[in-house]
Design an enzyme around this catalytic site. Structure first.
Site, PDB file in Angstrom:
ATOM      1  CG  ASP A   3      -2.213   1.030   1.203  1.00  0.00           C
ATOM      2  OD1 ASP A   3      -2.236   1.325  -0.014  1.00  0.00           O
ATOM      3  OD2 ASP A   3      -2.575   1.173   2.111  1.00  0.00           O
TER       4      ASP A   3
ATOM      5  CD1 TRP B 163       7.068   7.071  -2.675  1.00  0.00           C
ATOM      6  CD2 TRP B 163       6.677   7.008  -5.083  1.00  0.00           C
ATOM      7  NE1 TRP B 163       8.440   6.917  -3.541  1.00  0.00           N
ATOM      8  CE2 TRP B 163       8.156   7.145  -4.811  1.00  0.00           C
ATOM      9  CE3 TRP B 163       6.152   6.922  -5.967  1.00  0.00           C
ATOM     10  CZ2 TRP B 163       9.018   7.013  -5.901  1.00  0.00           C
ATOM     11  CZ3 TRP B 163       7.096   6.978  -7.345  1.00  0.00           C
ATOM     12  CH2 TRP B 163       8.470   7.232  -7.023  1.00  0.00           C
TER      13      TRP B 163
ATOM     14  CB  THR C 263     -12.661  -8.822  -5.719  1.00  0.00           C
ATOM     15  OG1 THR C 263     -12.586  -8.527  -4.044  1.00  0.00           O
ATOM     16  CG2 THR C 263     -12.426 -10.181  -5.812  1.00  0.00           C
ATOM     17  CD  GLU C 264     -13.243  -5.845  -2.185  1.00  0.00           C
ATOM     18  OE1 GLU C 264     -12.034  -5.899  -2.076  1.00  0.00           O
ATOM     19  OE2 GLU C 264     -13.889  -6.802  -2.099  1.00  0.00           O
ATOM     20  CG  ASN C 265      -7.722  -2.731  -5.803  1.00  0.00           C
ATOM     21  OD1 ASN C 265      -6.680  -3.336  -5.919  1.00  0.00           O
ATOM     22  ND2 ASN C 265      -8.162  -1.726  -4.891  1.00  0.00           N
ATOM     23  CD1 TRP C 266     -12.721  -5.810  -9.991  1.00  0.00           C
ATOM     24  CD2 TRP C 266     -11.711  -4.988 -11.991  1.00  0.00           C
ATOM     25  NE1 TRP C 266     -11.836  -6.929 -10.710  1.00  0.00           N
ATOM     26  CE2 TRP C 266     -11.319  -6.348 -11.786  1.00  0.00           C
ATOM     27  CE3 TRP C 266     -11.268  -4.502 -13.204  1.00  0.00           C
ATOM     28  CZ2 TRP C 266     -10.735  -7.158 -12.778  1.00  0.00           C
ATOM     29  CZ3 TRP C 266     -10.679  -5.187 -14.036  1.00  0.00           C
ATOM     30  CH2 TRP C 266     -10.200  -6.320 -13.918  1.00  0.00           C
TER      31      TRP C 266
ATOM     32  NE  ARG D 161      -7.645   1.823  -5.662  1.00  0.00           N
ATOM     33  CZ  ARG D 161      -6.479   1.944  -5.065  1.00  0.00           C
ATOM     34  NH1 ARG D 161      -5.713   2.359  -5.724  1.00  0.00           N
ATOM     35  NH2 ARG D 161      -6.447   1.563  -3.923  1.00  0.00           N
TER      36      ARG D 161
ATOM     37  CD  GLU E 257       3.464 -13.318  15.605  1.00  0.00           C
ATOM     38  OE1 GLU E 257       3.464 -12.211  15.939  1.00  0.00           O
ATOM     39  OE2 GLU E 257       3.228 -14.316  16.043  1.00  0.00           O
TER      40      GLU E 257
HETATM   41  C1  FPP Z   1      -2.102   0.127  -3.189  1.00  0.00           C
HETATM   42  O1  FPP Z   1      -1.920   1.221  -3.124  1.00  0.00           O
HETATM   43  C2  FPP Z   1      -1.448  -0.450  -4.315  1.00  0.00           C
HETATM   44  C3  FPP Z   1      -2.391  -1.187  -5.318  1.00  0.00           C
HETATM   45  C4  FPP Z   1      -3.866  -1.137  -5.309  1.00  0.00           C
HETATM   46  C5  FPP Z   1      -1.781  -1.760  -6.435  1.00  0.00           C
HETATM   47  C6  FPP Z   1      -0.749  -2.724  -6.190  1.00  0.00           C
HETATM   48  C7  FPP Z   1       0.218  -2.695  -7.548  1.00  0.00           C
HETATM   49  C8  FPP Z   1       1.319  -2.799  -7.717  1.00  0.00           C
HETATM   50  C9  FPP Z   1       2.297  -2.775  -6.712  1.00  0.00           C
HETATM   51  C10 FPP Z   1       1.749  -2.737  -9.147  1.00  0.00           C
HETATM   52  C11 FPP Z   1       1.304  -3.830  -9.998  1.00  0.00           C
HETATM   53  C12 FPP Z   1       2.002  -5.210  -9.595  1.00  0.00           C
HETATM   54  C13 FPP Z   1       2.573  -6.021 -10.565  1.00  0.00           C
HETATM   55  C14 FPP Z   1       2.489  -7.453 -10.038  1.00  0.00           C
HETATM   56  C15 FPP Z   1       2.972  -5.837 -11.704  1.00  0.00           C
HETATM   57  P1  FPP Z   1      -2.687   2.504  -3.402  1.00  0.00           P
HETATM   58  O2  FPP Z   1      -2.872   2.890  -4.683  1.00  0.00           O
HETATM   59  O3  FPP Z   1      -4.094   2.116  -2.557  1.00  0.00           O
HETATM   60  O4  FPP Z   1      -2.007   3.614  -2.617  1.00  0.00           O
HETATM   61  P2  FPP Z   1      -2.691   4.757  -1.605  1.00  0.00           P
HETATM   62  O5  FPP Z   1      -3.135   4.434  -0.363  1.00  0.00           O
HETATM   63  O6  FPP Z   1      -1.338   5.867  -1.309  1.00  0.00           O
HETATM   64  O7  FPP Z   1      -3.624   5.523  -2.538  1.00  0.00           O
END
Ligand code: FPP
Length: 253
Positions: free
Chosen positions: A26, A31, A72-75, A77, A213
């Protein structure tokens, strides 16, 4: 050992290592925002960090690594952010074939893969064929993954086996059920890391993390370098794990 040099002093002896590490990666968006960049560049940086950490885990002898790449919830976005993450996955899959063969890693993709675009499913099938011949670290990339969906899908597979006479409901217990989960043949994660400052597990490996842990750090995922993983492993080695008993349970040798 070209990337990481000598094994770091902070790392405990191998028998105190977690066998299976799970990571909620996360903080990519924050970042990027801190740098005035679009969120999708945060995910690119996150993908690079994932590559480095998975390679490092293989080098230091972690047996299995599971990362939460897309839930499953990231769709829900914004569409361009979802497409950005899927494109990173395409790039990763394309570049992984050769690297996998060289590093002996076994890459697996866990989740409701049927819902992914067809080209991605084809790339995954190619990687599966290579991984089947490897013997090194198992890297689970959880994509369109949800812990509850994992359990529901396991129940469906189990029910199908019951209907086919291959499983007996009267004999069902936790050990008989676990193999139906996506992580089927793996030990449960011993250490679950979440970067980015939130203290929740967000539907990741719910069943499997029952006795993990939990390690939370404010470090944003793109800044989680191997030295940060060393710290998490050293912290893990200092934990007394009791699994509900009165006395510490030592890891099996
Ligand atoms: C959470 O950060 C991260 C994600 C929802 C996606 C993770 C994906 C990657 C690390 C890249 C793709 C992976 C591969 C295997 C190629 P966030 O967007 O929720 O960050 P925030 O909390 O700062 O908004």
């Amino acid at each position: 050992m070209k990337l990481f040099g000598k094994r770091r002093d902070i790392l405990p002896d191998k028998e105190k290592f977690p066998r299976h590490i799970a990571i909620i990666m996360d903080g990519n968006g924050r970042w990027a925002s801190k740098r005035g960049m679009p969120r999708k560049l945060g995910h690119s940086a996150g993908a690079e960090r994932f590559r480095e950490i998975s390679e490092y885990c293989g080098e230091i002898g972690v047996e299995a690594l599971s990362v939460f790449a897309f839930s499953t919830e990231n769709w829900n976005r914004p569409a361009d952010e979802v497409e950005g993450i899927l494109n990173l996955l395409r790039k990763y899959l394309d570049e992984s074939c050769e690297k996998l063969a060289a590093k002996n890693a076994r890459l697996r993709f866990l989740g409701r893969l049927d819902a992914l675009p067809e080209d991605i499913r084809e790339k995954i099938a190619r990687i599966d064929a290579i991984s089947a011949k490897q013997t090194g670290i198992i890297v689970n990339v959880c994509i369109n993954y949800g812990g509850r969906a994992d359990i529901v899908d396991a129940v469906k597979r189990y029910a199908a086996d019951c209907a086919a006479g291959k499983a007996d409901p009267a004999a069902l217990d936790e050990a008989a059920f676990s193999p139906y989960l996506y992580t089927g043949d793996l030990p449960d994660p011993d250490l679950l890391i979440r970067t980015g400052g939130e203290m929740r597990i967000s539907n990741f490996l719910l069943w499997q993390s029952a006795y993990a842990e939990l390690y939370f750090t404010d470090t944003l995922w793109p800044e989680f370098k191997p030295a940060e993983l060393d710290k998490a492993i050293a912290w893990f080695a200092s934990r007394k794990r009791r699994f509900g008993r009165a006395e510490e349970v030592k890891p099996a040798k």
